[in-house]
Design a protein around this motif. Structure first.
Motif, PDB file in Angstrom:
ATOM      1  N   ARG A 175      34.871 -19.159  63.911  1.00 53.02           N
ATOM      2  CA  ARG A 175      36.425 -19.516  63.645  1.00 53.02           C
ATOM      3  C   ARG A 175      36.521 -20.286  64.555  1.00 53.02           C
ATOM      4  NH1 ARG A 175      35.502 -16.770  58.837  1.00 53.02           N
ATOM      5  NH2 ARG A 175      35.833 -17.080  56.959  1.00 53.02           N
ATOM      6  N   MET A 176      36.804 -19.347  65.654  1.00 57.66           N
ATOM      7  CA  MET A 176      37.447 -19.726  66.856  1.00 57.66           C
ATOM      8  C   MET A 176      36.229 -20.796  67.543  1.00 57.66           C
ATOM      9  SD  MET A 176      39.087 -16.372  68.779  1.00 57.66           S
ATOM     10  CE  MET A 176      39.766 -17.403  70.006  1.00 57.66           C
ATOM     11  N   ALA A 177      34.766 -20.255  67.436  1.00 56.83           N
ATOM     12  CA  ALA A 177      34.061 -21.431  67.964  1.00 56.83           C
ATOM     13  C   ALA A 177      33.381 -23.041  66.633  1.00 56.83           C
ATOM     14  CB  ALA A 177      32.417 -21.089  67.903  1.00 56.83           C
ATOM     15  N   SER A 178      34.148 -23.071  65.721  1.00 60.40           N
ATOM     16  CA  SER A 178      34.182 -24.119  64.357  1.00 60.40           C
ATOM     17  C   SER A 178      34.769 -24.733  65.303  1.00 60.40           C
ATOM     18  CB  SER A 178      33.773 -23.932  63.329  1.00 60.40           C
ATOM     19  OG  SER A 178      34.264 -24.483  62.453  1.00 60.40           O
ATOM     20  N   LEU A 179      36.262 -24.156  65.196  1.00 58.58           N
ATOM     21  CA  LEU A 179      37.975 -24.816  65.541  1.00 58.58           C
ATOM     22  C   LEU A 179      37.474 -26.036  66.818  1.00 58.58           C
ATOM     23  CD1 LEU A 179      39.959 -25.986  64.977  1.00 58.58           C
ATOM     24  CD2 LEU A 179      41.311 -24.189  65.589  1.00 58.58           C
ATOM     25  N   MET A 180      36.660 -25.071  67.627  1.00 54.42           N
ATOM     26  CA  MET A 180      36.913 -25.656  68.914  1.00 54.42           C
ATOM     27  C   MET A 180      36.016 -26.760  68.836  1.00 54.42           C
ATOM     28  SD  MET A 180      38.277 -24.064  71.861  1.00 54.42           S
ATOM     29  CE  MET A 180      37.683 -25.176  72.978  1.00 54.42           C
ATOM     30  N   GLY A 181      34.954 -26.544  67.968  1.00 51.08           N
ATOM     31  CA  GLY A 181      34.362 -28.131  67.606  1.00 51.08           C
ATOM     32  C   GLY A 181      34.681 -29.335  67.167  1.00 51.08           C
ATOM     33  N   ALA A 182      35.817 -28.815  66.102  1.00 53.60           N
ATOM     34  CA  ALA A 182      36.501 -29.957  66.076  1.00 53.60           C
ATOM     35  C   ALA A 182      37.714 -30.626  66.312  1.00 53.60           C
ATOM     36  CB  ALA A 182      36.965 -28.998  64.088  1.00 53.60           C
ATOM     37  N   LEU A 183      38.238 -30.067  67.002  1.00 50.50           N
ATOM     38  CA  LEU A 183      39.159 -30.312  68.724  1.00 50.50           C
ATOM     39  C   LEU A 183      38.479 -30.954  69.101  1.00 50.50           C
ATOM     40  CD1 LEU A 183      40.874 -27.387  68.845  1.00 50.50           C
ATOM     41  CD2 LEU A 183      41.503 -29.108  67.421  1.00 50.50           C
ATOM     42  N   LYS A 184      36.653 -30.906  69.518  1.00 53.99           N
ATOM     43  CA  LYS A 184      36.416 -31.962  70.457  1.00 53.99           C
ATOM     44  C   LYS A 184      36.178 -33.232  69.683  1.00 53.99           C
ATOM     45  CE  LYS A 184      33.315 -34.106  71.912  1.00 53.99           C
ATOM     46  NZ  LYS A 184      33.177 -35.394  72.034  1.00 53.99           N
ATOM     47  N   VAL A 185      35.537 -33.054  68.826  1.00 56.60           N
ATOM     48  CA  VAL A 185      34.846 -34.903  67.964  1.00 56.60           C
ATOM     49  C   VAL A 185      36.548 -35.490  67.490  1.00 56.60           C
ATOM     50  CG1 VAL A 185      32.645 -32.816  66.887  1.00 56.60           C
ATOM     51  CG2 VAL A 185      35.350 -33.784  66.052  1.00 56.60           C
ATOM     52  N   GLU A 186      37.283 -34.891  67.950  1.00 55.43           N
ATOM     53  CA  GLU A 186      39.023 -36.122  68.408  1.00 55.43           C
ATOM     54  C   GLU A 186      39.204 -37.140  68.753  1.00 55.43           C
ATOM     55  OE1 GLU A 186      41.089 -33.049  64.819  1.00 55.43           O
ATOM     56  OE2 GLU A 186      41.886 -33.769  66.863  1.00 55.43           O
ATOM     57  N   HIS A 187      38.161 -36.207  70.490  1.00 55.60           N
ATOM     58  CA  HIS A 187      37.930 -37.773  71.545  1.00 55.60           C
ATOM     59  C   HIS A 187      36.673 -38.331  71.417  1.00 55.60           C
ATOM     60  CE1 HIS A 187      40.966 -35.028  71.178  1.00 55.60           C
ATOM     61  NE2 HIS A 187      42.626 -35.617  71.777  1.00 55.60           N
ATOM     62  N   PRO A 188      36.999 -39.123  72.888  1.00 53.48           N
ATOM     63  CA  PRO A 188      35.658 -40.038  73.118  1.00 53.48           C
ATOM     64  C   PRO A 188      34.969 -39.093  74.549  1.00 53.48           C
ATOM     65  CG  PRO A 188      38.064 -41.077  73.432  1.00 53.48           C
ATOM     66  CD  PRO A 188      37.635 -40.309  72.922  1.00 53.48           C
ATOM     67  N   GLY A 189      33.551 -38.709  74.802  1.00 52.53           N
ATOM     68  CA  GLY A 189      33.022 -37.942  75.617  1.00 52.53           C
ATOM     69  C   GLY A 189      33.315 -36.280  75.440  1.00 52.53           C
ATOM     70  N   THR A 190      33.008 -35.737  76.745  1.00 52.26           N
ATOM     71  CA  THR A 190      32.900 -34.583  76.579  1.00 52.26           C
ATOM     72  C   THR A 190      33.785 -33.398  76.934  1.00 52.26           C
ATOM     73  OG1 THR A 190      31.663 -34.442  78.172  1.00 52.26           O
ATOM     74  CG2 THR A 190      30.326 -34.693  76.253  1.00 52.26           C
ATOM     75  N   GLN A 191      34.768 -34.064  77.511  1.00 50.51           N
ATOM     76  CA  GLN A 191      35.174 -33.321  78.565  1.00 50.51           C
ATOM     77  C   GLN A 191      37.146 -33.772  78.881  1.00 50.51           C
ATOM     78  OE1 GLN A 191      34.148 -31.945  82.677  1.00 50.51           O
ATOM     79  NE2 GLN A 191      32.355 -31.898  81.202  1.00 50.51           N
ATOM     80  N   ASN A 192      37.530 -34.401  77.487  1.00 54.37           N
ATOM     81  CA  ASN A 192      38.916 -34.879  77.110  1.00 54.37           C
ATOM     82  C   ASN A 192      39.567 -34.631  76.528  1.00 54.37           C
ATOM     83  OD1 ASN A 192      38.022 -37.832  79.382  1.00 54.37           O
ATOM     84  ND2 ASN A 192      36.964 -38.238  77.391  1.00 54.37           N
ATOM     85  N   GLN A 193      39.769 -33.409  75.472  1.00 50.12           N
ATOM     86  CA  GLN A 193      40.805 -33.234  75.111  1.00 50.12           C
ATOM     87  C   GLN A 193      41.557 -32.813  75.820  1.00 50.12           C
ATOM     88  OE1 GLN A 193      37.327 -33.045  74.758  1.00 50.12           O
ATOM     89  NE2 GLN A 193      36.968 -30.778  74.599  1.00 50.12           N
ATOM     90  N   HIS A 194      42.919 -32.272  75.288  1.00 47.28           N
ATOM     91  CA  HIS A 194      43.276 -31.575  76.238  1.00 47.28           C
ATOM     92  C   HIS A 194      44.819 -30.336  74.959  1.00 47.28           C
ATOM     93  CE1 HIS A 194      42.850 -33.676  79.640  1.00 47.28           C
ATOM     94  NE2 HIS A 194      42.792 -34.585  79.353  1.00 47.28           N
ATOM     95  N   PHE A 195      44.863 -29.298  74.912  1.00 51.11           N
ATOM     96  CA  PHE A 195      45.493 -28.727  74.252  1.00 51.11           C
ATOM     97  C   PHE A 195      46.042 -27.128  74.652  1.00 51.11           C
ATOM     98  CE2 PHE A 195      41.461 -28.246  72.775  1.00 51.11           C
ATOM     99  CZ  PHE A 195      40.781 -26.672  72.929  1.00 51.11           C
ATOM    100  N   THR A 196      46.705 -25.926  75.035  1.00 52.60           N
ATOM    101  CA  THR A 196      46.857 -25.244  75.426  1.00 52.60           C
ATOM    102  C   THR A 196      46.240 -24.231  74.645  1.00 52.60           C
ATOM    103  OG1 THR A 196      49.569 -24.841  73.963  1.00 52.60           O
ATOM    104  CG2 THR A 196      49.094 -26.287  76.475  1.00 52.60           C
ATOM    105  N   TYR A 197      46.508 -22.602  74.637  1.00 51.41           N
ATOM    106  CA  TYR A 197      46.208 -21.850  74.249  1.00 51.41           C
ATOM    107  C   TYR A 197      46.557 -21.556  72.574  1.00 51.41           C
ATOM    108  CZ  TYR A 197      43.813 -17.430  71.608  1.00 51.41           C
ATOM    109  OH  TYR A 197      43.633 -16.636  71.081  1.00 51.41           O
TER     110      TYR A 197
END
Length: 311
Positions: free
Chosen positions: A273-295
């Motif tokens: 589920r942690m892995a799944s959530l990381m994937g979902a948070l990524k698709v909300e942003h363009p590119g591969t390294q533009n998402q930002h959040f704290t733990y």
């Protein structure tokens, strides 16, 4: 806890053709194809599986160490990684080469024409896992053929647990080589299409692959993922995304969540589920390294989506 991320660091140049390729390609003339597309929209992103996984793992509070080979043009990417606190001791520069680069042109039907220049990645076998002190975990992600064989053997020789992630490098290996690397790895991850290819190449079904590892993880895109472990199959539901902006790099973000969950000692349903959530948070942003959040933000989102807190 440090994790060595073996794979590529690359520049992704993404262009958009404001039409459909099919309107400009004559099917009966493809043997003499000579076309040019005007691409008024273009962006350059930092990419490569090692960079993407390391970036996402850092967001979770991990200590990633990418191991990759780059070229004379690495400067902007170096500044980006340093700005986000990612260590670069495992990155080796070859001044007579270019950093790997992917050029992608997409039309209005989302068809893509892609060209990949491996550049310094062809020298990736000159990096050695054995040269890195205090390694606690690793992943062998798509890279040069010789490097992937070497890194897998080196992790196994050192007794360092690692994930084998063949990905786009699937065509590079024989069935015997796949069986060897699977046997050396603690974990194997592929998507559902790659899983079918891997089973075909090895002659092993999913259950047999799982018997040679602690877990065999198969991602299913928007349908979640499956974790084959201990003679059972654990179904992981997909996490919800607020919007789908760009799926590129979703798999690498998933792998970062996987690494973090394993290193923290969570159970498999939670790791998935942690892995799944990381994937979902990524698709909300363009590119591969533009998402930002704290733990803390990640943990709060996890509890909201899955109904329990991360311990």
């Amino acid at each position: 806890m440090s994790a060595v991320i073996c794979g590529s660091l690359a520049y992704d140049t993404i262009m958009v053709f404001q039409d459909q390729f099919k309107n400009h390609i004559l099917p009966d003339k493809v043997h003499i194809l000579n076309v040019s597309f005007l691409v008024p929209k273009m962006r350059r992103e930092f990419g490569g599986c090692a960079g993407n996984i390391a970036y996402n793992l850092k967001l979770l509070g991990g200590d990633p160490l990418p191991m990759a080979t780059v070229g004379q043009d690495f400067g902007p990417y170096r500044e980006h990684l340093e700005r986000h606190g990612i260590r670069l001791e495992g990155v080796r520069v070859f001044e007579d080469q270019f950093t790997p680069q992917c050029f992608i042109t997409t039309d209005l039907d989302n068809n893509q024409l892609t060209a990949f220049h491996p550049g310094a990645m062809s020298c990736s076998h000159h990096n050695h896992v054995g040269d890195v002190p205090n390694v606690e975990f690793g992943i062998v992600a798509p890279d040069g053929r010789e490097a992937m064989l070497q890194h897998s053997a080196d992790f196994a020789a050192r007794g360092v647990p690692f994930i084998f992630d063949p990905g786009q490098a699937m065509p590079l290996f024989t069935g015997e080589e796949f069986r060897t690397m699977i046997g050396q790895a603690d974990y194997v991850i592929v998507n559902d299409y790659e899983s079918q290819l891997l089973q075909s190449r090895t002659g092993w079904d999913a259950e047999e692959i799982a018997r040679h590892t602690k877990a065999y993880i198969v991602t299913l895109g928007p349908r979640g993922s499956l974790i084959h472990t201990g003679g059972a199959v654990i179904e992981i539901p997909p996490a919800r995304e607020r919007q789908v902006v760009d799926p590129t790099g979703c798999g690498d973000a998933y792998r970062a969540g996987l690494i973090h969950g394993i290193m923290r000692g969570y159970d498999w349903p939670t790791i998935g589920r942690m892995a799944s959530l990381m994937g979902a948070l990524k698709v909300e942003h363009p590119g591969t390294q533009n998402q930002h959040f704290t733990y803390a933000q990640f943990a709060a989102e996890f509890e909201e989506q899955f109904g329990y807190a991360l311990g």
